[in-house]
Scaffold this motif. Structure first.
Motif, mmCIF file in Angstrom:
data_model
loop_
_atom_site.group_PDB
_atom_site.id
_atom_site.type_symbol
_atom_site.label_atom_id
_atom_site.label_comp_id
_atom_site.label_asym_id
_atom_site.label_seq_id
_atom_site.Cartn_x
_atom_site.Cartn_y
_atom_site.Cartn_z
ATOM 1 N N GLU A 77 38.013 32.535 32.051
ATOM 2 C CA GLU A 77 37.381 33.397 33.053
ATOM 3 C C GLU A 77 36.489 32.531 33.928
ATOM 4 O O GLU A 77 35.762 31.673 33.429
ATOM 5 N N ARG A 103 33.573 32.646 37.014
ATOM 6 C CA ARG A 103 32.615 33.458 37.762
ATOM 7 C C ARG A 103 31.897 32.570 38.775
ATOM 8 O O ARG A 103 31.792 31.367 38.592
ATOM 9 N N LYS A 110 29.279 36.782 39.459
ATOM 10 C CA LYS A 110 30.346 37.729 39.814
ATOM 11 C C LYS A 110 31.703 37.116 39.480
ATOM 12 O O LYS A 110 31.915 35.930 39.733
ATOM 13 N N PRO A 111 32.639 37.922 38.956
ATOM 14 C CA PRO A 111 33.978 37.394 38.685
ATOM 15 C C PRO A 111 34.635 36.865 39.956
ATOM 16 O O PRO A 111 34.512 37.459 41.018
ATOM 17 N N ALA A 112 35.302 35.721 39.829
ATOM 18 C CA ALA A 112 36.024 35.141 40.970
ATOM 19 C C ALA A 112 37.279 35.968 41.235
ATOM 20 O O ALA A 112 37.927 36.428 40.305
ATOM 21 N N THR A 113 37.585 36.176 42.486
ATOM 22 C CA THR A 113 38.796 36.919 42.861
ATOM 23 C C THR A 113 39.697 36.005 43.686
ATOM 24 O O THR A 113 39.227 35.124 44.395
ATOM 25 N N LEU A 114 40.980 36.247 43.564
ATOM 26 C CA LEU A 114 41.953 35.434 44.314
ATOM 27 C C LEU A 114 42.234 36.027 45.655
ATOM 28 O O LEU A 114 42.243 37.117 45.941
#
Length: 68
Positions: A2, A4, A64-68
């Protein structure tokens, strides 16, 4: 795995794997590959691992979670 993202000013890069971590210290004027790295393991005595672990968890919780 994961990933972030955060905006915290850090003085180390911390890579944690269960009860082990690599702490790459940031040294002014040197690229990360030329700075010291510590390989830490959680032990029943001593608190160095716990100190870095608490710092890591505080930053991770606010990231915050990384988004693609």
């Amino acid at each position: 795995m994961e990933v972030r993202l955060h905006k915290t000013t850090l003085y180390n890069s911390v890579f944690r794997f269960d009860d082990e971590m690599i702490v790459n210290t940031h040294v002014y004027g040197f690229p990360g590959a030329h700075a010291p790295a510590l390989h830490l393991r959680r032990l029943s005595s001593g608190d160095l691992f716990e100190t870095y672990s608490e710092s890591f968890e505080t930053v991770w919780a606010a990231a915050k979670p990384a988004t693609l």
